[in-house]
Write an enzyme that holds these catalytic residues in place. Structure first.
Site, PDB file in Angstrom:
ATOM      1  N   ASP A   1      -2.471  12.193  -2.959  1.00 23.21           N
ATOM      2  CA  ASP A   1      -2.290  13.425  -3.183  1.00 23.21           C
ATOM      3  C   ASP A   1      -2.212  14.111  -4.408  1.00 23.21           C
ATOM      4  O   ASP A   1      -1.617  13.139  -4.922  1.00 23.21           O
ATOM      5  CB  ASP A   1      -0.850  14.104  -2.791  1.00 23.21           C
ATOM      6  CG  ASP A   1      -0.383  13.917  -1.176  1.00 23.21           C
ATOM      7  OD1 ASP A   1      -1.497  14.094  -0.573  1.00 23.21           O
ATOM      8  OD2 ASP A   1       1.171  13.569  -0.615  1.00 23.21           O
TER       9      ASP A   1
ATOM     10  N   GLU B   1       1.233  -0.926  -0.086  1.00 18.72           N
ATOM     11  CA  GLU B   1      -0.283  -0.121   0.388  1.00 18.72           C
ATOM     12  C   GLU B   1       0.680   1.170   0.595  1.00 18.72           C
ATOM     13  O   GLU B   1       2.157   1.437   0.784  1.00 18.72           O
ATOM     14  CB  GLU B   1      -0.655   0.053   1.272  1.00 18.72           C
ATOM     15  CG  GLU B   1      -1.903   1.078   1.364  1.00 18.72           C
ATOM     16  CD  GLU B   1      -2.613   1.433   2.156  1.00 18.72           C
ATOM     17  OE1 GLU B   1      -2.437   0.502   3.117  1.00 18.72           O
ATOM     18  OE2 GLU B   1      -3.700   2.580   2.196  1.00 18.72           O
TER      19      GLU B   1
ATOM     20  N   GLU C   1       5.431   5.178   3.230  1.00 23.38           N
ATOM     21  CA  GLU C   1       4.862   6.060   3.722  1.00 23.38           C
ATOM     22  C   GLU C   1       6.685   7.260   3.434  1.00 23.38           C
ATOM     23  O   GLU C   1       7.565   6.537   3.848  1.00 23.38           O
ATOM     24  CB  GLU C   1       4.054   5.926   4.920  1.00 23.38           C
ATOM     25  CG  GLU C   1       3.391   6.855   5.638  1.00 23.38           C
ATOM     26  CD  GLU C   1       2.599   7.767   4.675  1.00 23.38           C
ATOM     27  OE1 GLU C   1       1.756   7.616   4.347  1.00 23.38           O
ATOM     28  OE2 GLU C   1       3.149   8.908   4.499  1.00 23.38           O
TER      29      GLU C   1
ATOM     30  N   ASP D   1     -10.689  11.436  -3.944  1.00 24.95           N
ATOM     31  CA  ASP D   1     -12.103  12.295  -3.998  1.00 24.95           C
ATOM     32  C   ASP D   1     -11.864  13.071  -4.863  1.00 24.95           C
ATOM     33  O   ASP D   1     -12.565  13.852  -5.539  1.00 24.95           O
ATOM     34  CB  ASP D   1     -12.379  12.420  -2.769  1.00 24.95           C
ATOM     35  CG  ASP D   1     -10.356  13.338  -2.466  1.00 24.95           C
ATOM     36  OD1 ASP D   1      -9.953  13.635  -2.351  1.00 24.95           O
ATOM     37  OD2 ASP D   1     -10.609  15.171  -2.072  1.00 24.95           O
TER      38      ASP D   1
END
Ligand SMILES: C[S@@+](CC[C@H](N)C(=O)[O-])C[C@H]1O[C@@H](n2cnc3c(N)ncnc32)[C@H](O)[C@@H]1O
Length: 205
Positions: A107, A32, A57, A143
């Site tokens: 992002d 991920e 990350e 989104d």
């Protein structure tokens, strides 16, 4: 102590990474990118215990939370690495080493001059094609409508390689039926933002 058990220090490895040595069990590996506080990573690791999970990350500050939660759930199939995703794929991952790729609410880099920073771009898709095995799962959500369109367009160049379905959920009643898999997803559902999903798998081509 717990944190050290969970974190994969990539500076201590020379490429290509022998990832299976970093886990307690042999098994298919899913990655991920941008796992944040690890809500999705840990939940998937718990539902598919025979697989190994690596979260990439930038923000190392989240690792202590992820480690605490992994420990509370008694999960030993999760690792995290502080790394930039493209560099990590290009430098460390062997061919066909991944059985799953997850990218949830990346992002979006909305300004045109920043589009080159978007992770889904031609050189990254080349890496994804190289590192994903046949039938590996692809799971992406955003989104951001413009980034969704951009991703669809870029994946379209690789139609034979990535078989993907897209879905947009925009009605409030439908949004409320979603589980809220990550912190951002929970927040966006509460805000009633339309969510865009790209899911599928890699073929043999
Ligand atoms: C918008 S947040 C989403 C976090 C989480 N996926 C969620 O949905 O709650 C994006 C995360 O991706 C990380 N990130 C962004 N670009 C990255 C990259 N190229 N490599 C690794 N991590 C990245 C950021 O540090 C941030 O934690």
């Amino acid at each position: 102590m717990i944190k050290n058990l969970l974190e994969l220090e990539i500076t201590e490895h020379s490429p290509p990474l022998e990832i299976s040595r970093s886990f307690d069990q042999q098994g298919p590996l899913e990655i991920e990118v941008g796992c944040g506080k690890g809500r999705f990573l840990l939940s998937r690791a718990s539902s598919v215990p025979e697989r190994n999970f690596l979260g990439l990350e930038y923000a190392k500050a989240y690792f202590a939370t992820i480690a605490r939660r992994a420990c509370a759930k008694n999960l030993s199939n999760v690792r995290v690495a502080k790394a930039e995703a493209y560099e990590f794929f290009e430098t460390f991952l062997p061919d066909q080493s991944l059985s799953g790729f997850h990218l949830l609410y990346p992002d979006p880099w909305p300004k045109k001059r920043h589009h080159k920073r978007r992770l889904i771009r031609d050189d990254f898709l080349w890496e994804l094609r190289r590192t994903l095995r046949r039938d590996a799962v692809i799971n992406i959500a955003t989104d951001h409508r413009a980034y969704f369109d951009w991703m669809c367009e870029h994946f379209n160049h690789w139609k034979a390689t990535f078989v993907l379905e897209t879905k947009i959920v925009s009605e409030r009643k439908d949004l409320l039926k979603l589980t809220g898999r990550t912190n951002y997803e929970i927040k966006y559902i509460e805000e009633g933002r339309p969510l865009h999903f790209i899911t599928g798998y890699r073929t043999g081509f």
